[in-house]
Design an enzyme around this catalytic site. Structure first.
Site, PDB file in Angstrom:
ATOM      1  N   GLY A 274      51.445 -16.458 -28.840  1.00 18.75           N
ATOM      2  CA  GLY A 274      52.048 -17.700 -29.324  1.00 18.75           C
ATOM      3  C   GLY A 274      52.213 -18.730 -28.222  1.00 18.75           C
ATOM      4  O   GLY A 274      52.422 -19.911 -28.477  1.00 18.75           O
TER       5      GLY A 274
ATOM      6  N   ASP B 212      57.323 -23.275 -29.295  1.00 17.48           N
ATOM      7  CA  ASP B 212      56.674 -24.470 -28.755  1.00 17.48           C
ATOM      8  C   ASP B 212      55.459 -24.140 -27.891  1.00 17.48           C
ATOM      9  O   ASP B 212      54.797 -25.050 -27.379  1.00 17.48           O
ATOM     10  CB  ASP B 212      57.683 -25.305 -27.946  1.00 17.48           C
ATOM     11  CG  ASP B 212      58.287 -24.516 -26.783  1.00 17.48           C
ATOM     12  OD1 ASP B 212      57.894 -23.348 -26.574  1.00 17.48           O
ATOM     13  OD2 ASP B 212      59.157 -25.074 -26.082  1.00 17.48           O
ATOM     14  N   GLY B 213      55.199 -22.863 -27.685  1.00 17.44           N
ATOM     15  CA  GLY B 213      54.044 -22.484 -26.876  1.00 17.44           C
ATOM     16  C   GLY B 213      54.252 -22.679 -25.385  1.00 17.44           C
ATOM     17  O   GLY B 213      53.317 -22.560 -24.590  1.00 17.44           O
TER      18      GLY B 213
ATOM     19  N   ASP C 164      54.461  -4.517 -28.978  1.00 15.95           N
ATOM     20  CA  ASP C 164      53.575  -5.611 -28.557  1.00 15.95           C
ATOM     21  C   ASP C 164      53.708  -5.885 -27.064  1.00 15.95           C
ATOM     22  O   ASP C 164      52.956  -6.689 -26.516  1.00 15.95           O
ATOM     23  CB  ASP C 164      53.869  -6.887 -29.357  1.00 15.95           C
ATOM     24  CG  ASP C 164      55.343  -7.270 -29.319  1.00 15.95           C
ATOM     25  OD1 ASP C 164      56.157  -6.474 -29.824  1.00 15.95           O
ATOM     26  OD2 ASP C 164      55.673  -8.331 -28.778  1.00 15.95           O
ATOM     27  N   ASN C 165      54.650  -5.228 -26.411  1.00 17.70           N
ATOM     28  CA  ASN C 165      54.798  -5.403 -24.965  1.00 17.70           C
ATOM     29  C   ASN C 165      54.393  -4.138 -24.211  1.00 17.70           C
ATOM     30  O   ASN C 165      54.804  -3.940 -23.075  1.00 17.70           O
ATOM     31  CB  ASN C 165      56.245  -5.778 -24.618  1.00 17.70           C
ATOM     32  CG  ASN C 165      56.604  -7.175 -25.108  1.00 17.70           C
ATOM     33  OD1 ASN C 165      55.725  -8.010 -25.320  1.00 17.70           O
ATOM     34  ND2 ASN C 165      57.881  -7.437 -25.287  1.00 17.70           N
TER      35      ASN C 165
HETATM   36  P1  AMP Z   1      57.840 -11.934 -26.041  1.00 22.67           P
HETATM   37  O1  AMP Z   1      59.281 -11.781 -26.383  1.00 22.67           O
HETATM   38  O2  AMP Z   1      57.577 -12.872 -24.903  1.00 22.67           O
HETATM   39  O3  AMP Z   1      57.132 -10.640 -25.884  1.00 22.67           O
HETATM   40  O4  AMP Z   1      57.187 -12.663 -27.304  1.00 22.67           O
HETATM   41  C1  AMP Z   1      57.204 -12.133 -28.601  1.00 22.67           C
HETATM   42  C2  AMP Z   1      56.332 -12.985 -29.511  1.00 22.67           C
HETATM   43  O5  AMP Z   1      56.847 -14.304 -29.611  1.00 22.67           O
HETATM   44  C3  AMP Z   1      54.897 -13.141 -29.037  1.00 22.67           C
HETATM   45  O6  AMP Z   1      54.065 -13.188 -30.158  1.00 22.67           O
HETATM   46  C4  AMP Z   1      54.922 -14.464 -28.320  1.00 22.67           C
HETATM   47  O7  AMP Z   1      53.657 -15.055 -28.273  1.00 22.67           O
HETATM   48  C5  AMP Z   1      55.892 -15.261 -29.163  1.00 22.67           C
HETATM   49  N1  AMP Z   1      56.555 -16.313 -28.402  1.00 22.67           N
HETATM   50  C6  AMP Z   1      57.501 -16.139 -27.460  1.00 22.67           C
HETATM   51  N2  AMP Z   1      57.901 -17.323 -26.956  1.00 22.67           N
HETATM   52  C7  AMP Z   1      57.187 -18.279 -27.578  1.00 22.67           C
HETATM   53  C8  AMP Z   1      57.136 -19.699 -27.496  1.00 22.67           C
HETATM   54  N3  AMP Z   1      57.912 -20.391 -26.654  1.00 22.67           N
HETATM   55  N4  AMP Z   1      56.269 -20.341 -28.306  1.00 22.67           N
HETATM   56  C9  AMP Z   1      55.494 -19.658 -29.160  1.00 22.67           C
HETATM   57  N5  AMP Z   1      55.490 -18.332 -29.290  1.00 22.67           N
HETATM   58  C10 AMP Z   1      56.329 -17.630 -28.503  1.00 22.67           C
HETATM   59 MG    MG Z   2      55.308 -10.092 -25.474  1.00 19.61          MG
END
Ligand code: AMP
Ligand code: MG
Length: 491
Positions: free
Chosen positions: A89, A122-123, A249-250
């Site tokens: 994301g 927001d990516g 997913d991590n």
């Molecule tokens: P994470 O907690 O970083 O492992 O992210 C979990 C999921 O949320 C993944 O699919 C990420 O790509 C998505 N994600 C986390 N932060 C953002 C962000 N700021 N914008 C878009 N997607 C996000």
């Molecule tokens: Mg992740």
């Protein structure tokens, strides 16, 4: 100055594996750091990375000619609940490069703008989490633990909205691959057995080529991922690392530590330590990590069952047998590591109890995990150094009661004390990325645009096992007012 040459095997997989995306340009990219040794390892010209063109590429403002930017699809269990579609994301895979050793490595921009998988996000990435990931992943590498790497970091000149407005940044992350347990789950959840098979074949070719020659390649793949994770989690525990968000997913199928969010190292030894502010039930506590890894691997096994044979019951039985190896494999690696940390090159009956009693005394006496083992390394060659170790225990008598048993055991070991001390110093780090130090680095960068503390901490962490007298203050645990109780998700 040459651009890197990308060759993107993942982007040649079927269309449903990813979405083609373009990074979203940012207002004013500015370089924070290029990891020159890593660039050299990848065959990427560090001077190019630091050039205007390179910085534009690192910020996502300019896509290198040979890159094929994609966001990969994956699913995942987050805190135990299944989400059928997550995906990159806020990360964009520029492509892969073949490194100096002929190994394929992903180059990914984290924080480069929205993708079709962004949902409501927001990516983008904030500067603080980017610095944390840079520091901790490079510290893990220096500690000798399999990990994704940080190739570069830039600020964007834009603000991101979190609890407050924060400076934005982009991290360039390098990994053996970004394929996760959740990537398999994405296809399995859709009943897409062909997708699972295509992914498994890709992972075997890329990470576990020996599995291709096994009688049952997909079972061999599962066994190899289980073995890699057992080893990895043991290594985490042996340095006091808490990942913090071990969602499926991590978890990388290549066996690297990935996705540094609310991660941290233990200061005082507390097996129940939970850091993530959103982990209210302590699912990802320090000491839970082995059982959570096995839980995640069970999810991977479920995905692979259709590939393990036509008889579903027999396939499930094979998968269960493979999963049963996790516990013993983890225990072997963990106990062997603990013996090395105590200077025991041989294995005797009673060693596990000796280690366990020390750990219990440490926990009961809030002894600093890192300093205790570092101190024991010195004390192994010089009994007078016991004085430094015992003061790490709230009640020094707890150490006094244990130490004679250890010395008695050491007397049964071959080799001389100086060699033993050196061997111990090589496995018991002096310098870990302590949370209060990381927080101080982030504060300086975010509040004062001062990156000198970041540079200095990075320098110290590059040599965790060396004495570095000039930087001794970095060994110290946090003072009462510096203690960081929780870390927050990197989003
Ligand atoms: P994470 O907690 O970083 O492992 O992210 C979990 C999921 O949320 C993944 O699919 C990420 O790509 C998505 N994600 C986390 N932060 C953002 C962000 N700021 N914008 C878009 N997607 C996000
Ligand atoms: Mg992740």
């Amino acid at each position: 100055m040459a651009q890197p040459a990308f060759d993107s095997a993942y982007a040649r997989l079927p269309d449903r594996f990813f979405a083609r995306v373009t990074p979203t340009p940012v207002a004013a990219p500015r370089l924070i750091k290029v990891n020159e040794p890593l660039a050299a390892e990848l065959g990427i010209d560090p001077a190019w990375l630091a050039s205007d063109e390179g910085v534009a590429a690192l910020a996502g403002n300019r896509v290198p000619d040979t890159a094929t930017p994609i966001a990969t699809a994956y699913a995942g269990h987050q805190f135990g609940g299944f989400v059928p579609q997550l995906g990159d994301g806020r990360a964009i895979l520029l492509g892969e490069v073949i490194d100096r050793n002929g190994k394929r490595r992903d180059v990914q921009l984290k924080g480069a703008g929205p993708t079709p998988f962004s949902r409501r996000g927001d990516g983008r990435a904030a500067l603080g989490p980017v610095l944390r990931e840079y520091l901790v992943s490079e510290a893990m590498q220096a500690l000798g633990i399999p990990t994704t790497r940080a190739l570069a970091a830039v600020t964007t000149g834009e603000r991101v909205i979190r609890e407050t407005m924060l400076p934005g940044a982009v991290l360039t992350r390098v990994a053996s691959s970004h394929i996760r347990v959740g990537t398999f789950q994405f296809f399995a959840a859709r009943g897409d057995v062909e997708g699972v098979r295509t992914l498994a074949d890709h992972v075997i070719a890329r990470h576990y080529p020996q599995a291709a020659d096994a009688e049952r390649p997909y079972l061999a793949l599962l066994e190899a991922v289980i073995a890699a994770q057992a080893e990895l989690i043991a290594r985490w525990l042996l340095v006091g690392f808490i990942h913090g968000v071990m969602n499926t997913d991590n978890m990388s199928v290549a066996g690297e530590t990935i996705d540094y969010g609310p991660c941290a190292f233990l200061d005082e030894y507390d097996p129940g330590m939970v850091l993530s502010a959103i982990d209210s039930y302590g699912r990802y506590a320090y000491a839970n990590q082995p059982s959570i890894a096995q839980w995640n691997l069970t999810r991977l096994a479920e995905c692979l069952i259709p590939l393990l044979g036509d008889d579903a019951d027999a396939a499930a039985a094979d998968a269960i047998r493979a999963l049963e190896d996790f516990g013993p494999a983890f225990e072997r690696a963990y106990q062997a590591g603990l013996r090395s940390k105590l200077g025991l090159a041989t294995e005797r009956e009673g060693d596990a109890a000796l280690v366990n009693d020390l750990m219990q005394a440490m926990a009961a006496n809030t002894a600093d995990f890192t300093l205790t083992f570092r101190g024991l390394s010195e004390a192994a060659a010089d009994e007078a150094r016991d004085a430094e170790v015992r003061t790490l225990f709230a009640d020094p008598a707890a150490y006094d009661a244990w130490a004679p048993r250890w010395r008695q055991r050491l007397a049964e070991e071959p080799g001389d004390p100086a060699a033993r001390r050196d061997a111990m110093l090589a496995v018991n780090p002096a310098f870990i990325p302590r949370n209060h130090r990381i927080e101080a680095v982030i504060r300086a960068a975010v509040d004062r645009d001062d990156f000198a503390p970041f540079e200095e901490l990075l320098t110290v962490l590059a040599h965790p096992y060396d004495a570095q007298p000039r930087f001794e203050r970095y060994m110290e645990p946090p003072g009462a007012h510096e203690r960081v109780q929780q870390t927050f998700c990197g989003t």
